[in-house]
Scaffold this motif. Structure first.
Motif, PDB file in Angstrom:
ATOM      1  N   ILE A  15       0.835  -1.205   0.000  1.00 55.75           N
ATOM      2  CA  ILE A  15       0.000   0.000   0.000  1.00 55.75           C
ATOM      3  C   ILE A  15       0.866   1.250   0.000  1.00 55.75           C
ATOM      4  O   ILE A  15       0.585   2.214  -0.722  1.00 55.75           O
ATOM      5  CB  ILE A  15      -0.969  -0.020   1.199  1.00 55.75           C
ATOM      6  CG1 ILE A  15      -2.029  -1.084   0.998  1.00 55.75           C
ATOM      7  CG2 ILE A  15      -1.624   1.340   1.394  1.00 55.75           C
ATOM      8  CD1 ILE A  15      -2.937  -1.282   2.197  1.00 55.75           C
ATOM      9  N   SER A  16       1.929   1.256   0.804  1.00 54.13           N
ATOM     10  CA  SER A  16       2.766   2.458   0.886  1.00 54.13           C
ATOM     11  C   SER A  16       3.515   2.714  -0.425  1.00 54.13           C
ATOM     12  O   SER A  16       3.809   3.860  -0.748  1.00 54.13           O
ATOM     13  CB  SER A  16       3.756   2.342   2.036  1.00 54.13           C
ATOM     14  OG  SER A  16       4.718   1.360   1.767  1.00 54.13           O
ATOM     15  N   ARG A  17       3.809   1.671  -1.193  1.00 50.02           N
ATOM     16  CA  ARG A  17       4.466   1.877  -2.488  1.00 50.02           C
ATOM     17  C   ARG A  17       3.532   2.521  -3.506  1.00 50.02           C
ATOM     18  O   ARG A  17       3.983   3.190  -4.423  1.00 50.02           O
ATOM     19  CB  ARG A  17       4.980   0.550  -3.035  1.00 50.02           C
ATOM     20  CG  ARG A  17       6.196   0.058  -2.314  1.00 50.02           C
ATOM     21  CD  ARG A  17       6.742  -1.166  -2.951  1.00 50.02           C
ATOM     22  NE  ARG A  17       7.941  -1.607  -2.250  1.00 50.02           N
ATOM     23  CZ  ARG A  17       8.639  -2.663  -2.596  1.00 50.02           C
ATOM     24  NH1 ARG A  17       8.259  -3.391  -3.628  1.00 50.02           N
ATOM     25  NH2 ARG A  17       9.699  -3.005  -1.919  1.00 50.02           N
ATOM     26  N   ARG A  18       2.244   2.335  -3.342  1.00 49.73           N
ATOM     27  CA  ARG A  18       1.275   2.919  -4.282  1.00 49.73           C
ATOM     28  C   ARG A  18       0.834   4.326  -3.878  1.00 49.73           C
ATOM     29  O   ARG A  18       0.221   5.014  -4.688  1.00 49.73           O
ATOM     30  CB  ARG A  18       0.051   2.017  -4.393  1.00 49.73           C
ATOM     31  CG  ARG A  18       0.361   0.688  -5.032  1.00 49.73           C
ATOM     32  CD  ARG A  18      -0.912  -0.053  -5.316  1.00 49.73           C
ATOM     33  NE  ARG A  18      -0.652  -1.334  -5.935  1.00 49.73           N
ATOM     34  CZ  ARG A  18      -0.598  -1.519  -7.249  1.00 49.73           C
ATOM     35  NH1 ARG A  18      -0.790  -0.519  -8.057  1.00 49.73           N
ATOM     36  NH2 ARG A  18      -0.357  -2.705  -7.740  1.00 49.73           N
TER      37      ARG A  18
ATOM     38  N   LYS B 176       1.122   8.314  -2.888  1.00 47.12           N
ATOM     39  CA  LYS B 176       1.958   9.452  -3.269  1.00 47.12           C
ATOM     40  C   LYS B 176       2.462  10.200  -2.039  1.00 47.12           C
ATOM     41  O   LYS B 176       3.587  10.665  -2.001  1.00 47.12           O
ATOM     42  CB  LYS B 176       1.156  10.422  -4.151  1.00 47.12           C
ATOM     43  CG  LYS B 176       0.678   9.812  -5.442  1.00 47.12           C
ATOM     44  CD  LYS B 176       1.799   9.665  -6.415  1.00 47.12           C
ATOM     45  CE  LYS B 176       1.228   9.137  -7.726  1.00 47.12           C
ATOM     46  NZ  LYS B 176       2.236   8.588  -8.562  1.00 47.12           N
ATOM     47  N   SER B 177       1.592  10.354  -1.041  1.00 47.63           N
ATOM     48  CA  SER B 177       1.993  11.031   0.189  1.00 47.63           C
ATOM     49  C   SER B 177       1.573  10.176   1.379  1.00 47.63           C
ATOM     50  O   SER B 177       0.787   9.238   1.242  1.00 47.63           O
ATOM     51  CB  SER B 177       1.332  12.402   0.283  1.00 47.63           C
ATOM     52  OG  SER B 177      -0.070  12.255   0.321  1.00 47.63           O
ATOM     53  N   LEU B 178       2.101  10.506   2.526  1.00 51.20           N
ATOM     54  CA  LEU B 178       1.846   9.763   3.761  1.00 51.20           C
ATOM     55  C   LEU B 178       2.192   8.280   3.616  1.00 51.20           C
ATOM     56  O   LEU B 178       1.469   7.393   4.080  1.00 51.20           O
ATOM     57  CB  LEU B 178       0.393   9.909   4.216  1.00 51.20           C
ATOM     58  CG  LEU B 178      -0.081  11.310   4.589  1.00 51.20           C
ATOM     59  CD1 LEU B 178      -1.561  11.294   4.903  1.00 51.20           C
ATOM     60  CD2 LEU B 178       0.706  11.845   5.762  1.00 51.20           C
ATOM     61  N   THR B 179       3.335   7.998   2.998  1.00 47.25           N
ATOM     62  CA  THR B 179       3.737   6.610   2.793  1.00 47.25           C
ATOM     63  C   THR B 179       4.085   5.923   4.112  1.00 47.25           C
ATOM     64  O   THR B 179       4.139   4.698   4.162  1.00 47.25           O
ATOM     65  CB  THR B 179       4.946   6.532   1.856  1.00 47.25           C
ATOM     66  OG1 THR B 179       6.009   7.305   2.401  1.00 47.25           O
ATOM     67  CG2 THR B 179       4.584   7.030   0.472  1.00 47.25           C
ATOM     68  N   TRP B 180       4.299   6.682   5.148  1.00 44.06           N
ATOM     69  CA  TRP B 180       4.633   6.112   6.444  1.00 44.06           C
ATOM     70  C   TRP B 180       3.400   5.609   7.193  1.00 44.06           C
ATOM     71  O   TRP B 180       3.517   4.788   8.104  1.00 44.06           O
ATOM     72  CB  TRP B 180       5.339   7.153   7.315  1.00 44.06           C
ATOM     73  CG  TRP B 180       4.542   8.418   7.445  1.00 44.06           C
ATOM     74  CD1 TRP B 180       4.619   9.514   6.634  1.00 44.06           C
ATOM     75  CD2 TRP B 180       3.532   8.711   8.413  1.00 44.06           C
ATOM     76  NE1 TRP B 180       3.721  10.463   7.044  1.00 44.06           N
ATOM     77  CE2 TRP B 180       3.040   9.998   8.145  1.00 44.06           C
ATOM     78  CE3 TRP B 180       3.002   8.013   9.491  1.00 44.06           C
ATOM     79  CZ2 TRP B 180       2.041  10.590   8.901  1.00 44.06           C
ATOM     80  CZ3 TRP B 180       2.012   8.613  10.242  1.00 44.06           C
ATOM     81  CH2 TRP B 180       1.553   9.891   9.950  1.00 44.06           C
TER      82      TRP B 180
END
Length: 125
Positions: free
Chosen positions: A40-43, A45-49
């Motif tokens: 999910i975090s790879r997809r 754009k922002s708030l990947t953390w």
């Protein structure tokens, strides 16, 4: 009729789920949830953390969730034996290693960020 061993519940010590089933569910979710957070975090754009933070909280809370859901309740006048909590050892070890992996990833990312900033400062000078 043969009972499946990990689904057997002792009526004298009630649990929400059978201890073996609770162990399998929590153990599998501790493996699956961080992997889902990675995809999910790879997809995003922002708030990947954010997915990793939620997965990290789940792994920390899974030990308590397992103890509430899968450990039998004891009567007031009983005391636990020395091996009563051994079923929770795999969950504790899995949580420890997941937290260790997240800590190493955070350290590596921080070092890379510091090296990037140092390179930018060096080029400007």
């Amino acid at each position: 009729m043969a009972m499946i061993p990990f689904l057997d519940i002792d009526p004298a010590y009630p649990t929400v789920l059978p201890p073996g089933l609770a162990l399998v569910i929590v153990f599998a979710s501790n493996l699956v949830i961080p992997c889902i957070a990675l995809f999910i975090s790879r997809r995003m754009k922002s708030l990947t953390w954010l997915p990793h933070f939620i997965a990290f909280l789940w792994v920390l809370c899974s030990v308590v969730i397992f103890s509430v859901v899968g450990m039998p309740t004891m009567h007031d006048e009983e005391t636990g034996g020395p091996a009563d909590g051994l079923i929770g050892v795999p969950i504790l070890l899995e949580a420890f290693f997941a937290v260790l992996v997240y800590l190493c990833a955070w350290i590596i990312r921080t070092v890379k960020w510091c090296m990037f900033i140092a390179g930018r400062v060096h080029r400007q000078a």
